[in-house]
Design a protein around this motif. Structure first.
Motif, PDB file in Angstrom:
ATOM      1  N   TRP A 147      36.873  21.441  64.033  1.00 36.11           N
ATOM      2  CA  TRP A 147      35.531  21.719  64.535  1.00 36.11           C
ATOM      3  C   TRP A 147      34.482  21.217  63.548  1.00 36.11           C
ATOM      4  N   LEU A 148      33.295  20.964  64.090  1.00 38.91           N
ATOM      5  CA  LEU A 148      32.128  20.707  63.258  1.00 38.91           C
ATOM      6  C   LEU A 148      31.149  21.852  63.477  1.00 38.91           C
ATOM      7  N   VAL A 149      30.864  22.598  62.414  1.00 35.71           N
ATOM      8  CA  VAL A 149      30.030  23.799  62.528  1.00 35.71           C
ATOM      9  C   VAL A 149      28.613  23.488  62.084  1.00 35.71           C
ATOM     10  N   SER A 150      27.650  23.844  62.937  1.00 32.80           N
ATOM     11  CA  SER A 150      26.240  23.651  62.589  1.00 32.80           C
ATOM     12  C   SER A 150      25.442  24.878  63.015  1.00 32.80           C
ATOM     13  N   GLY A 151      24.635  25.381  62.105  1.00 33.01           N
ATOM     14  CA  GLY A 151      23.802  26.534  62.446  1.00 33.01           C
ATOM     15  C   GLY A 151      23.465  27.333  61.198  1.00 33.01           C
ATOM     16  N   GLN A 152      22.980  28.519  61.443  1.00 34.73           N
ATOM     17  CA  GLN A 152      22.508  29.335  60.335  1.00 34.73           C
ATOM     18  C   GLN A 152      23.085  30.744  60.404  1.00 34.73           C
ATOM     19  N   LYS A 153      23.453  31.260  59.243  1.00 34.52           N
ATOM     20  CA  LYS A 153      23.851  32.671  59.121  1.00 34.52           C
ATOM     21  C   LYS A 153      22.906  33.340  58.131  1.00 34.52           C
ATOM     22  N   ILE A 154      22.863  34.661  58.187  1.00 30.21           N
ATOM     23  CA  ILE A 154      21.964  35.369  57.271  1.00 30.21           C
ATOM     24  C   ILE A 154      22.624  36.670  56.811  1.00 30.21           C
ATOM     25  N   TRP A 155      22.144  37.176  55.655  1.00 32.03           N
ATOM     26  CA  TRP A 155      22.664  38.412  55.045  1.00 32.03           C
ATOM     27  C   TRP A 155      24.165  38.308  54.761  1.00 32.03           C
ATOM     28  N   THR A 156      24.618  37.114  54.381  1.00 27.59           N
ATOM     29  CA  THR A 156      26.016  36.918  54.009  1.00 27.59           C
ATOM     30  C   THR A 156      26.190  37.411  52.566  1.00 27.59           C
ATOM     31  N   SER A 157      27.020  38.429  52.372  1.00 25.07           N
ATOM     32  CA  SER A 157      27.199  39.009  51.030  1.00 25.07           C
ATOM     33  C   SER A 157      28.128  38.156  50.185  1.00 25.07           C
ATOM     34  N   PHE A 158      27.770  37.967  48.925  1.00 28.38           N
ATOM     35  CA  PHE A 158      28.648  37.405  47.879  1.00 28.38           C
ATOM     36  C   PHE A 158      29.045  35.954  48.110  1.00 28.38           C
ATOM     37  N   ILE A 159      28.328  35.200  48.933  1.00 22.05           N
ATOM     38  CA  ILE A 159      28.791  33.833  49.187  1.00 22.05           C
ATOM     39  C   ILE A 159      28.739  32.993  47.912  1.00 22.05           C
ATOM     40  N   ARG A 204      18.734  43.190  43.871  1.00 22.52           N
ATOM     41  CA  ARG A 204      19.976  42.440  43.664  1.00 22.52           C
ATOM     42  C   ARG A 204      19.983  41.233  44.594  1.00 22.52           C
ATOM     43  N   LEU A 205      20.763  40.220  44.173  1.00 24.47           N
ATOM     44  CA  LEU A 205      20.910  39.029  45.028  1.00 24.47           C
ATOM     45  C   LEU A 205      22.229  39.138  45.790  1.00 24.47           C
ATOM     46  N   ASP A 206      22.411  40.266  46.465  1.00 29.46           N
ATOM     47  CA  ASP A 206      23.665  40.519  47.186  1.00 29.46           C
ATOM     48  C   ASP A 206      23.860  39.562  48.350  1.00 29.46           C
ATOM     49  N   PHE A 207      22.756  39.187  48.981  1.00 29.44           N
ATOM     50  CA  PHE A 207      22.837  38.468  50.255  1.00 29.44           C
ATOM     51  C   PHE A 207      22.400  37.019  50.103  1.00 29.44           C
ATOM     52  N   ALA A 208      22.700  36.249  51.151  1.00 29.42           N
ATOM     53  CA  ALA A 208      22.212  34.877  51.179  1.00 29.42           C
ATOM     54  C   ALA A 208      21.969  34.445  52.610  1.00 29.42           C
ATOM     55  N   GLU A 209      21.069  33.463  52.694  1.00 28.68           N
ATOM     56  CA  GLU A 209      20.853  32.757  53.952  1.00 28.68           C
ATOM     57  C   GLU A 209      21.708  31.501  53.837  1.00 28.68           C
ATOM     58  N   VAL A 210      22.512  31.201  54.854  1.00 26.35           N
ATOM     59  CA  VAL A 210      23.482  30.118  54.740  1.00 26.35           C
ATOM     60  C   VAL A 210      23.268  29.109  55.876  1.00 26.35           C
ATOM     61  N   HIS A 211      23.200  27.837  55.508  1.00 27.17           N
ATOM     62  CA  HIS A 211      23.063  26.781  56.515  1.00 27.17           C
ATOM     63  C   HIS A 211      24.358  25.974  56.596  1.00 27.17           C
ATOM     64  N   TYR A 212      24.775  25.731  57.822  1.00 24.91           N
ATOM     65  CA  TYR A 212      25.971  24.911  58.072  1.00 24.91           C
ATOM     66  C   TYR A 212      25.505  23.646  58.784  1.00 24.91           C
ATOM     67  N   ASP A 213      25.781  22.484  58.140  1.00 21.64           N
ATOM     68  CA  ASP A 213      25.344  21.218  58.720  1.00 21.64           C
ATOM     69  C   ASP A 213      26.568  20.327  58.925  1.00 21.64           C
ATOM     70  N   GLU A 214      27.083  20.348  60.160  1.00 19.85           N
ATOM     71  CA  GLU A 214      28.283  19.578  60.513  1.00 19.85           C
ATOM     72  C   GLU A 214      29.418  19.797  59.516  1.00 19.85           C
ATOM     73  N   VAL A 215      29.727  21.039  59.296  1.00 22.45           N
ATOM     74  CA  VAL A 215      30.799  21.418  58.362  1.00 22.45           C
ATOM     75  C   VAL A 215      32.138  21.294  59.094  1.00 22.45           C
ATOM     76  N   PHE A 216      33.023  20.486  58.553  1.00 28.99           N
ATOM     77  CA  PHE A 216      34.327  20.282  59.191  1.00 28.99           C
ATOM     78  C   PHE A 216      35.272  21.440  58.842  1.00 28.99           C
ATOM     79  N   VAL A 217      35.858  22.020  59.910  1.00 31.50           N
ATOM     80  CA  VAL A 217      36.856  23.085  59.723  1.00 31.50           C
ATOM     81  C   VAL A 217      38.114  22.665  60.483  1.00 31.50           C
ATOM     82  N   PRO A 218      39.243  22.522  59.787  1.00 27.30           N
ATOM     83  CA  PRO A 218      40.454  22.046  60.463  1.00 27.30           C
ATOM     84  C   PRO A 218      41.021  23.069  61.451  1.00 27.30           C
ATOM     85  N   THR A 219      41.728  22.549  62.460  1.00 27.08           N
ATOM     86  CA  THR A 219      42.270  23.376  63.551  1.00 27.08           C
ATOM     87  C   THR A 219      43.049  24.585  63.056  1.00 27.08           C
ATOM     88  N   GLU A 220      43.838  24.392  61.973  1.00 30.33           N
ATOM     89  CA  GLU A 220      44.708  25.505  61.553  1.00 30.33           C
ATOM     90  C   GLU A 220      43.930  26.687  60.981  1.00 30.33           C
TER      91      GLU A 220
END
Lengths: 380, 325
Positions: A147-159, A204-220
């Motif tokens: 897959w190619l993942v694109s989008g945004q996540k927020i409040w991701t802890s410890f990334i 604290r910097l517990d959280f993060a805003e995360v951007h995914y720009d065509e991130v390749f994730v293998p089928t398995e």
């Protein structure tokens, strides 16, 4: 392994290694210090064997009841050896990964997490999908071999400390709601992932805003079925509300003991103090008793479900009553003082404000209780 | 633990008890019917499980049967009978209800409806910090038939002076503290039985009652009140169940306090959901509400127990780790 023997041996080992396991910093420490110490404690328990019980042999565990894991986290938190949040990430994510990921993937990726060499994170929330998780839009498009993942996540802890992320993505039509979601186990160092920290109100910097720009994730790296991600998410939430909460309850127990000790030191034996302590303690015992029942159902192989929303509401009340009592009874410590003890009380007081928000808000939990446990029919 | 009655027998007894309690008879007749069903044998074989089973049924049916007398007497190691009553502590308290003053014994406490027909009464006396258990002629306790908030007259207030030489010391095998714990555990189960009944009534009403063209159960404000009630009931019920395996008096105090709080919260929310008929006598709700107010005060209440528990923590200086995995 008999749980009673395990508890005794674990206690003795923790006593013998108390100095070695104590945090090397004063107070809460920095995030970096805290995470380094987490790895150290996790590794020490792994090497001693205690950290491997309760996990299946397929992921480098030593088998045995999940109660053993609950006991380890309880002792760690009662003794204040490690912050509970990094400690319990494995409890939140890994049981479901073992249940839903390909066995060879779990066998390869879980052991470093178990050893304390890795941290994982959870990519669920999005700017427009908080309580309404099923409306998430971070897209995973099919491509050759994955897959190619694109989008945004927020409040991701410890990334910023994490190597893997359990990520919920949209694979169905945009309006496919819970039917078109797929869960993926993503390497955080994949090209296309960028993140920026979000500061919490307790500094604290517990959280993060995360951007995914065509991130390749293998089928398995698929967790569960394609478009079966909702089931994965629904499997994770009860784990979050069982062992993780049991661990957090132990932290609350330690802090209640600290409060009693502080009041005794202050010479405060007033009825006002006694009443607030009594309320805090009874809320904590109600949670602990309920959570104990939940641990046993889990250990007996029962499927946990919506009834764990009750555990969530109970621990929220317990946490807020306790730290509300701290503020009321310690006479300005939370508001004004800057020594290490005061900073810890302030941190805990402020963090208790997150309890009715994270992991499904207090309102969402009550909606679940009303719909699923009281069978009140649909909401208008 | 001596709790050795199997689950199937317990369930059968529970059904029998509930049926006997649900018949509208005078409390003395209900007491006799429960003894005929094997209440004494159950309490002797499985004191905590047996009491919990019967008291849940008391809560569900709102019966005014005098089983608390038996639970306290049994915990003290005194033989029980429908003709033996116990003098309970004053409202919101758990101290022995009598203390000596000159040649007299000043009694300030509560008695159940059983006291009216009883021949013998068990009276705990506190003197110089020690509690002694005595028996007296129950005729000495007669007073005006109870008024008070509860039309079922399950308990009445007792304030009398009796001659000290009317007391006969009774040999006991259990402490007053253990009797208080047994009473608190049983009453916690009664309060929760009552709370579950109130919640079930309110839930059914919310589903059936339509306003603005839809069931009131569809409004979030209503849903959250009922959800909050269930959460408090389940939290308290878990602790009340834990008491059946652990006779720790502190745990029993916590169970009673939590159950009183859960019952009060549920009563408030259920009444609000029942609305008009929750305030009028059109619905039976008010009988359960009034009984709840009375039972909450027995052996320490949701308002008095938190301070008692907190003082206990302050004097030991640590927080005991109750409830083990």
């Amino acid at each position: 392994m008999d749980p009673e023997t395990f508890r005794r041996d674990l206690g003795a080992w923790l006593d013998d290694n108390a100095n070695e396991l104590a945090p090397p910093y004063e107070g809460a420490g920095s995030m970096d210090e805290q995470m380094a110490h987490y790895s150290h404690v996790k590794r020490s328990l792994y090497d001693a064997g205690f950290g491997r019980y309760g996990w299946p042999e397929s992921v480098d565990g030593l088998g045995g009841s999940p109660l053993l894991r609950a006991m380890v986290g309880e002792e760690i938190n009662l003794r204040g050896l490690c912050d509970p949040n990094p400690w319990t990430m494995i409890e939140v994510l890994v049981p479901t990964v073992i249940g839903f990921a390909r066995p060879e993937v779990a066998a390869a990726l879980v052991p470093p997490f178990l050893r304390g060499d890795e941290m994982w994170c959870q990519g669920f929330s999005e700017p427009d999908a908080g309580s309404d998780l099923a409306s998430l839009s971070c897209r995973a498009a099919k491509t050759d071999g994955g897959w190619l993942v694109s989008g945004q996540k927020i409040w991701t802890s410890f990334i910023q400390y994490a190597q893997r992320c359990v990520l919920l993505t949209r694979t169905g039509e945009p309006n496919s709601a819970h039917r078109g979601i797929t869960a993926l186990l993503v390497d955080v160092d994949s090209p296309g992932i960028t993140y920026s920290p979000i500061e919490t109100m307790h500094g604290r910097l517990d959280f993060a805003e995360v951007h995914y720009d065509e991130v390749f994730v293998p089928t398995e790296r698929l967790i569960g079925e394609e478009n079966g991600g909702w089931q994965v998410a629904m499997d994770i939430l009860p784990y979050e509300r069982s062992t993780t909460f049991w661990h957090r309850g132990a932290l609350l127990h330690r802090r209640l003991s600290d409060l009693v000790a502080q009041l005794v030191a202050n010479g405060d034996r007033s009825d006002t103090a006694a009443r607030a302590l009594g309320h805090a303690f009874q809320s904590l015992v109600a949670f602990r008793s309920r959570s104990r029942d939940t641990q046993h159902r889990l250990a007996d192989g029962q499927q946990l479900g919506v009834e764990t929303s009750i555990d969530k509401i109970l621990i929220t009340s317990a946490e807020q009553q306790l730290f509300g009592a701290v503020r009321d009874l310690l006479g300005g410590v939370v508001e004004f003082d800057d020594d290490i003890d005061a900073a810890m009380w302030r941190t805990d007081y402020l963090y208790s404000k997150a309890a009715p928000i994270y992991g499904g808000t207090a309102e969402i939990q009550r909606n679940i209780v009303a719909r699923r446990l009281l069978d009140l029919g649909p909401e208008s | 633990m001596s709790d050795t009655v199997d689950a199937e027998d317990l369930a059968l007894l529970a059904t029998g008890f509930e049926a006997a309690m649900a018949e509208e008879t005078r409390p003395a007749e209900t007491d006799q019917a429960l003894f005929d069903l094997g209440w004494a044998e159950l309490l002797s074989a499985a004191p905590s499980q047996g009491a919990a089973t019967a008291f849940r049924a008391l809560g569900t049916t709102n019966s005014a049967a005098g089983l608390l007398d038996d639970v306290v007497a049994n915990a003290l190691g005194i033989g029980i009978s429908p003709q033996t009553c116990v003098v309970f502590p004053a409202p919101h308290q758990a101290e022995a209800p009598a203390h000596p003053q000159g040649d007299a014994m000043v009694v300030d406490g509560l008695v159940s409806a059983r006291a009216e027909g009883a021949t013998t009464a068990v009276l705990a006396v506190e003197a110089n910090g020690d509690v002694s258990i005595n028996s007296i002629d129950a005729g000495l306790l007669q007073g005006p038939v109870a008024g008070g908030v509860d039309p079922g007259r399950a308990y009445r207030r007792l304030s009398v002076e009796i001659p000290a030489d009317a007391l006969v010391p009774v040999p006991t095998s259990g402490s007053w503290e253990s009797a208080v714990a047994a009473a608190r555990t049983a009453l916690a189960h009664q309060l929760l039985g009552g709370a579950r009944w109130m919640l079930a009534e309110a839930r059914q009403h919310a589903v059936d009652r339509a306003q603005f063209g839809r069931p009131v159960a569809s409004f979030q404000a209503i849903r959250h009140k009922l959800a909050e009630s269930l959460v408090q009931i389940e939290g308290a019920a878990s602790v009340a169940e834990a008491c059946l395996d652990d006779p720790d008096p502190l745990l029993a105090a916590l169970a009673k306090s939590l159950a009183g709080q859960a019952a009060a919260t549920t009563a408030t929310h259920a009444q609000q959901v029942l609305a008009g008929i929750g305030f009028t006598a059109e619905h039976q709700f008010h009988y359960w509400l009034k009984r709840m107010l009375v039972v909450d005060t027995l052996f320490g209440s949701a308002s008095s127990l938190p301070a008692e528990i907190g003082h206990h923590l302050l004097s030991r200086g640590t927080v005991p780790r109750l409830i083990q995995l």
